[in-house]
Design a protein around this motif. Structure first.
Motif, PDB file in Angstrom:
ATOM      1  N   GLU A 180      32.147  -7.300 -25.945  1.00  0.00           N
ATOM      2  CA  GLU A 180      31.405  -8.573 -25.881  1.00  0.00           C
ATOM      3  C   GLU A 180      30.361  -8.536 -26.994  1.00  0.00           C
ATOM      4  O   GLU A 180      29.603  -7.573 -27.115  1.00  0.00           O
ATOM      5  N   GLN A 181      30.326  -9.580 -27.832  1.00  0.00           N
ATOM      6  CA  GLN A 181      29.359  -9.596 -28.937  1.00  0.00           C
ATOM      7  C   GLN A 181      28.009 -10.169 -28.516  1.00  0.00           C
ATOM      8  O   GLN A 181      26.989  -9.816 -29.076  1.00  0.00           O
ATOM      9  N   TYR A 182      28.022 -11.085 -27.564  1.00  0.00           N
ATOM     10  CA  TYR A 182      26.771 -11.759 -27.195  1.00  0.00           C
ATOM     11  C   TYR A 182      25.855 -10.831 -26.409  1.00  0.00           C
ATOM     12  O   TYR A 182      26.264 -10.184 -25.461  1.00  0.00           O
ATOM     13  N   LYS A 183      24.620 -10.750 -26.827  1.00  0.00           N
ATOM     14  CA  LYS A 183      23.624  -9.957 -26.093  1.00  0.00           C
ATOM     15  C   LYS A 183      22.464 -10.880 -25.734  1.00  0.00           C
ATOM     16  O   LYS A 183      21.874 -11.498 -26.618  1.00  0.00           O
ATOM     17  N   PRO A 184      22.110 -10.971 -24.435  1.00  0.00           N
ATOM     18  CA  PRO A 184      20.966 -11.820 -24.084  1.00  0.00           C
ATOM     19  C   PRO A 184      19.679 -11.240 -24.670  1.00  0.00           C
ATOM     20  O   PRO A 184      19.554 -10.025 -24.821  1.00  0.00           O
ATOM     21  N   LYS A 185      18.756 -12.119 -25.011  1.00  0.00           N
ATOM     22  CA  LYS A 185      17.476 -11.661 -25.565  1.00  0.00           C
ATOM     23  C   LYS A 185      16.600 -11.154 -24.421  1.00  0.00           C
ATOM     24  O   LYS A 185      16.394 -11.855 -23.432  1.00  0.00           O
ATOM     25  N   LYS A 186      16.123  -9.929 -24.557  1.00  0.00           N
ATOM     26  CA  LYS A 186      15.271  -9.346 -23.510  1.00  0.00           C
ATOM     27  C   LYS A 186      13.869  -9.119 -24.075  1.00  0.00           C
ATOM     28  O   LYS A 186      13.716  -8.579 -25.166  1.00  0.00           O
ATOM     29  N   THR A 187      12.872  -9.550 -23.312  1.00  0.00           N
ATOM     30  CA  THR A 187      11.488  -9.373 -23.733  1.00  0.00           C
ATOM     31  C   THR A 187      10.866  -8.236 -22.917  1.00  0.00           C
ATOM     32  O   THR A 187      11.078  -8.142 -21.706  1.00  0.00           O
ATOM     33  N   ARG A 188      10.089  -7.406 -23.599  1.00  0.00           N
ATOM     34  CA  ARG A 188       9.485  -6.227 -22.963  1.00  0.00           C
ATOM     35  C   ARG A 188       8.131  -6.614 -22.372  1.00  0.00           C
ATOM     36  O   ARG A 188       7.261  -7.141 -23.083  1.00  0.00           O
ATOM     37  N   TYR A 189       7.987  -6.386 -21.068  1.00  0.00           N
ATOM     38  CA  TYR A 189       6.731  -6.694 -20.374  1.00  0.00           C
ATOM     39  C   TYR A 189       6.087  -5.397 -19.885  1.00  0.00           C
ATOM     40  O   TYR A 189       6.731  -4.352 -19.788  1.00  0.00           O
ATOM     41  N   ILE A 190       4.810  -5.509 -19.538  1.00  0.00           N
ATOM     42  CA  ILE A 190       4.050  -4.334 -19.094  1.00  0.00           C
ATOM     43  C   ILE A 190       3.286  -4.696 -17.822  1.00  0.00           C
ATOM     44  O   ILE A 190       2.845  -5.837 -17.670  1.00  0.00           O
ATOM     45  N   LYS A 191       3.182  -3.761 -16.878  1.00  0.00           N
ATOM     46  CA  LYS A 191       2.370  -4.029 -15.682  1.00  0.00           C
ATOM     47  C   LYS A 191       1.696  -2.725 -15.239  1.00  0.00           C
ATOM     48  O   LYS A 191       2.129  -1.617 -15.601  1.00  0.00           O
ATOM     49  N   LEU A 192       0.652  -2.879 -14.442  1.00  0.00           N
ATOM     50  CA  LEU A 192      -0.105  -1.720 -13.946  1.00  0.00           C
ATOM     51  C   LEU A 192       0.677  -1.080 -12.803  1.00  0.00           C
ATOM     52  O   LEU A 192       1.253  -1.773 -11.965  1.00  0.00           O
ATOM     53  N   SER A 193       0.678   0.241 -12.778  1.00  0.00           N
ATOM     54  CA  SER A 193       1.371   0.971 -11.702  1.00  0.00           C
ATOM     55  C   SER A 193       0.736   0.629 -10.355  1.00  0.00           C
ATOM     56  O   SER A 193      -0.489   0.408 -10.263  1.00  0.00           O
ATOM     57  N   GLY A 194       1.544   0.582  -9.322  1.00  0.00           N
ATOM     58  CA  GLY A 194       1.070   0.248  -7.963  1.00  0.00           C
ATOM     59  C   GLY A 194      -0.014   1.197  -7.454  1.00  0.00           C
ATOM     60  O   GLY A 194      -0.829   0.829  -6.595  1.00  0.00           O
ATOM     61  N   ASN A 195      -0.087   2.433  -7.984  1.00  0.00           N
ATOM     62  CA  ASN A 195      -1.101   3.424  -7.546  1.00  0.00           C
ATOM     63  C   ASN A 195      -2.525   2.993  -7.885  1.00  0.00           C
ATOM     64  O   ASN A 195      -3.483   3.510  -7.333  1.00  0.00           O
ATOM     65  N   PHE A 196      -2.651   2.071  -8.870  1.00  0.00           N
ATOM     66  CA  PHE A 196      -3.991   1.683  -9.322  1.00  0.00           C
ATOM     67  C   PHE A 196      -4.307   0.230  -8.984  1.00  0.00           C
ATOM     68  O   PHE A 196      -5.120  -0.409  -9.632  1.00  0.00           O
ATOM     69  N   SER A 197      -3.667  -0.312  -7.972  1.00  0.00           N
ATOM     70  CA  SER A 197      -3.866  -1.732  -7.653  1.00  0.00           C
ATOM     71  C   SER A 197      -5.211  -1.999  -6.981  1.00  0.00           C
ATOM     72  O   SER A 197      -5.767  -3.082  -7.090  1.00  0.00           O
ATOM     73  N   LYS A 198      -5.754  -0.999  -6.282  1.00  0.00           N
ATOM     74  CA  LYS A 198      -7.048  -1.193  -5.597  1.00  0.00           C
ATOM     75  C   LYS A 198      -8.192  -1.020  -6.597  1.00  0.00           C
ATOM     76  O   LYS A 198      -8.084  -0.266  -7.563  1.00  0.00           O
TER      77      LYS A 198
END
Length: 818
Positions: A180-198
């Motif tokens: 398959e030649q088509y590749k969907p465009k993927k954007t890289r996101y970042i989030k804080l780990s659940g250990n530091f939510s408080k």
């Protein structure tokens, strides 16, 4: 009883091929689905299922299909009907239409994959060459290798001999896999780990990073950005705001403080705001709009003949609004990608995300996304703006087709097949959906105007500019007299220079039109008269000063600029003729303080090149724009007060029955770029023959006079719209074989059609890329059946192909050539 499927393959084959399928596959399959099928000894192609039945092929044994690639059809039933019509009308293979219609990413590629036959048994080292040994070792570490990867492993391009030897020794197996030649465009996101939510954990985290200031800075930026917005944070945005390096973010990910994730995003998206500003029609626009709607009730095709700057686009927008309100799709066809740039912004103000763009400057993946949106979401209604290839999109409920600048020759596809005309194809496409079709132009093609005059199309005239703005004043400058009186500065007459100075002083803009790119079309030795020619084509090399090269515009051959004559070694070399580049150079010397830009094929190669030049000109960052016919087409610039046509004779003296019609259209269109606001614009036409009928008709804007005169000529000499034309071009590397083949074909056609066959004749450029050309013209009168003519022609072409001597000759069939 066995089941079979007829498949359209992406190859120039005269018919569909039949493959065998199981009963389960036959029940699952629907016309329009993609199939991977074997063809030939080892090739696998992506074909389209056209028909499922139980009749086996008579001549060959049907092979089983490889696999089904879609869960739902990718091609609609109307598309399959449309493809069949194009294939039949333009005398080409359905496979050619398939290649033109689908973005390349949908036509999956087969690629050879090498695998070890037995991992345990390794042969005696002495029996293997170095390359064979290296390849087998690589295969022991990896389960399989693609051909491309084998090239990298062995560091050579010719790897097939090595693979063949291993196949002969029965050590490896070669499989064909589908990728398959088509590749969907993927954007890289970042989030804080659940250990530091408080909150307490966050403070503790910042304290622990006191010895790593750059990491602490990133975290502070992260908290400030996420506090403002609840949306996921892009890694790109975080790096931009914090001015940190990707390595620092990676350290935080490795420590488990931040987590990264990916989301699929649309490549084609609209981020602006829509303004539902109501369009206020002038009295004449309102009358034209009502007339168009009236014609649509009686006749599905209507021609809008509106002079330049009469407000045709506003009428189109109002019609599009009505169609979208009913949840239908609308197609807006334009001849040039340059035009889409300006129009996209205007339409997005009204329709926002409902505007989709489809043309060749978009990447394959972007085109796939637009294609899928139209196919999978037909109910929401979209406006699709595109160049000619947009007629092939998978419409399901098309309500309106607008063909703007319908006279343009850019709507005709020249190479490769199918050699279709998008305007004519759009008429047939609209009829499949019972949709309305509006053709718009300030200078309609003779054929369209003829159809409107004979009530085949509806006709609406709009001959007042919007806001009662006056048409530009057109002045003809006799450059023959100016040369005699020594009133020329380079290629500029004193009148043109005077007007340019006045316009620039008033802080207005200038467009200069010259229909040749490059610096100079001919380089000539004044001693012996020799001119450097292209070794592959029968044309002289064009001089380009920006890279000091002599270049062929047909095959791309180029050499460095010669300091001496190649024939007599004389240094007396001069240039003859002039192109856009030479005008730009002369202007920079004449107006050093002003910003000058050029718009031609050389300056608009990049994806956003059109946008940059047009935006800069709109924002008055450019004072003078020099261009080829790209600048003539429907562009709307508010501050252009002067248009100069550098040499009208280039257009008129062309060996083509449409030359005068084209010259009139081009000159009147470029004239229409001037004075589109309250101030009256000015147009200067430089010509050696100021009394030429066409030049005079342009100066008075007399379209009907030109139409009547050209129509009479066409009637006398048996050309469209009275006669249909099919042109056969024979191409071969062998001059005498090509001549013999052309004579044979012309004689066979003459035996059937008599005096309606012209040729064979040598075209103006008789050799391109070392191939010799010969043309044969077949004229078809109105009373003669087009279908029967094509059937007989196809039989003659089949006989021609069966002659062994002519196998090296390629016949290109062009129906309705332009």
């Amino acid at each position: 009883m066995p089941y079979f499927v007829d498949v359209i393959l992406p190859l120039p084959l005269d018919k569909r091929f039949t493959y065998e399928v199981s009963e389960e596959e036959a029940n699952f399959l629907k016309p329009g689905m993609r199939l991977a099928v074997p063809f030939g000894k080892s090739k696998i192609y992506t074909g389209i299922a056209a028909n499922i039945h139980q009749t086996p092929p008579e001549v060959y044994e049907a092979k089983p299909i490889h696999q089904i690639l879609d869960k739902v059809p990718l091609i609609t039933s109307n598309q399959l009907k449309f493809w069949a019509w194009i294939s039949s009308y333009y005398m080409c293979a359905e496979g050619d239409v398939l290649r033109a219609a689908l973005p390349g990413a949908f036509l999956l590629e087969s690629e050879g994959v090498i695998q070890l036959k037995n991992k345990e048994a390794f042969p005696n080292d002495d029996s293997l060459s170095d390359d064979e040994f290296v390849l087998l070792e690589a295969l022991q570490r990896q389960s399989s290798l693609k051909i491309q990867e084998v090239m990298k492993v062995l560091d050579k391009k010719t790897v097939l001999p090595v693979i063949n030897k291993l196949l002969e020794k029965d050590l490896v197996v070669l499989n064909q896999e589908i990728y398959e030649q088509y590749k969907p465009k993927k954007t890289r996101y970042i989030k804080l780990s659940g250990n530091f939510s408080k909150e307490a954990a966050m403070h503790e985290l910042l304290d622990s990073l006191s010895r790593a200031p750059s990491q602490r800075e990133i975290m502070l930026t992260y908290f400030s950005l996420t506090a403002k917005s609840r949306k996921p944070l892009k890694l790109k945005s975080l790096l931009k705001e914090s001015k940190a390096s990707p390595g620092t973010v990676k350290s935080l990910i490795d420590k488990g403080i931040l987590e990264e994730f990916y989301q699929e995003t649309d490549r084609v998206s609209f981020s602006g705001e829509t303004t539902s500003k109501a369009i206020v029609f002038s009295e004449y626009q309102q009358k034209a709009f009502s007339e168009i709607e009236g014609h649509f009730k009686e006749n599905k095709v209507c021609l809008l003949h509106g002079i330049t700057s009469s407000g045709k686009t506003e009428i189109y927008i109002e019609l599009l609004k009505e169609v979208l309100a009913g949840g239908k799709q609308a197609l807006y066809l334009l001849p040039e990608i340059a035009l889409t740039t300006q129009l996209i912004q205007r339409l997005q103000h009204y329709f926002g995300e409902k505007v989709l763009i489809y043309h060749s400057k978009y990447s394959v993946n972007e085109r796939v996304e637009v294609y899928r949106k139209i196919l999978e979401d037909p109910g929401s209604g979209h406006v699709i703006i595109g160049a000619r290839s947009a007629v092939f999109l998978p419409f399901k409920n098309l309500g309106l087709v607008v063909v703007d600048e319908e006279h343009e020759s850019s709507f005709k596809q020249y190479d490769p097949a199918p050699r279709y005309h998008a305007r004519d194809a759009a008429v047939v496409l609209a009829s499949f959906f019972n949709a309305n079709l509006l053709l718009g132009s300030a200078t309609p093609s003779l054929e369209s105007y003829f159809n409107a005059q004979h009530h085949k199309y509806g006709l609406v005239e709009l001959n007042r500019r919007y806001g009662d703005v006056l048409l530009p004043e057109i002045e003809i400058v006799d450059i023959k007299t100016k040369h005699k009186r020594k009133q020329m500065t380079g290629h500029f007459s004193d009148r043109l220079l005077e007007e340019i100075k006045t316009t620039l002083k008033e802080e207005e803009q200038v467009i200069l039109f010259q229909n040749r790119r490059g610096f100079s079309p001919i380089l000539e030795c004044t001693t012996c008269g020799h001119s450097p020619q292209c070794p592959n084509c029968d044309v002289s090399l064009t001089y380009h000063s920006h890279n000091n090269q002599l270049r062929c515009h047909y095959c791309g051959y180029h050499i460095a600029m010669q300091q001496k004559c190649m024939a007599c070694q004389s240094t007396e070399i001069t240039t003859k003729g002039f192109g856009t580049e030479q005008i730009e150079t002369e202007l920079k010397a004449l107006f050093p303080k002003n910003k000058i830009a050029r718009m031609d094929q050389d300056t608009t190669r990049g994806k956003y090149a059109f946008d940059k030049i047009i935006s800069a000109f709109e924002n008055q960052e450019i004072d003078i724009l020099v261009g080829t016919q790209m600048v003539t087409k429907g562009l709307d610039f508010r501050h252009v007060n002067l248009v100069g046509i550098m040499n009208a004779d280039n257009l008129l003296n062309f060996p083509d029955f449409r030359a005068h019609e084209r010259s009139f259209q081009l000159m009147l269109q470029v004239a229409g770029r001037a004075g589109r606001t309250k101030k009256r614009g000015k147009v200067l036409i430089q010509s050696y023959n100021p009394n030429h009928q066409i030049v005079q008709q342009v100066s008075t804007g007399d379209y009907f006079g030109m139409y009547k005169e050209q129509l009479e000529e066409r009637y006398n000499y048996k050309y469209p719209p009275y006669y249909r034309i099919i042109r056969f071009t024979l191409r071969s590397r062998d001059f005498s074989t090509n001549n013999n083949a052309a004579e044979w074909l012309a004689k066979s056609l003459t035996n059937v059609f008599g005096d309606y066959v012209l040729g064979p004749e040598i075209p103006p450029i008789a050799r391109i890329r070392n191939e010799y050309y010969k043309n044969i013209l077949l004229k078809i009168p109105q009373q003669q059946s087009l279908e029967k003519t094509k059937t007989v022609t196809n039989k003659i072409l089949s006989s021609f192909k069966s002659i062994g001597t002519f196998r090296s000759v390629r016949v290109v069939v062009n129906v309705d050539p332009i």
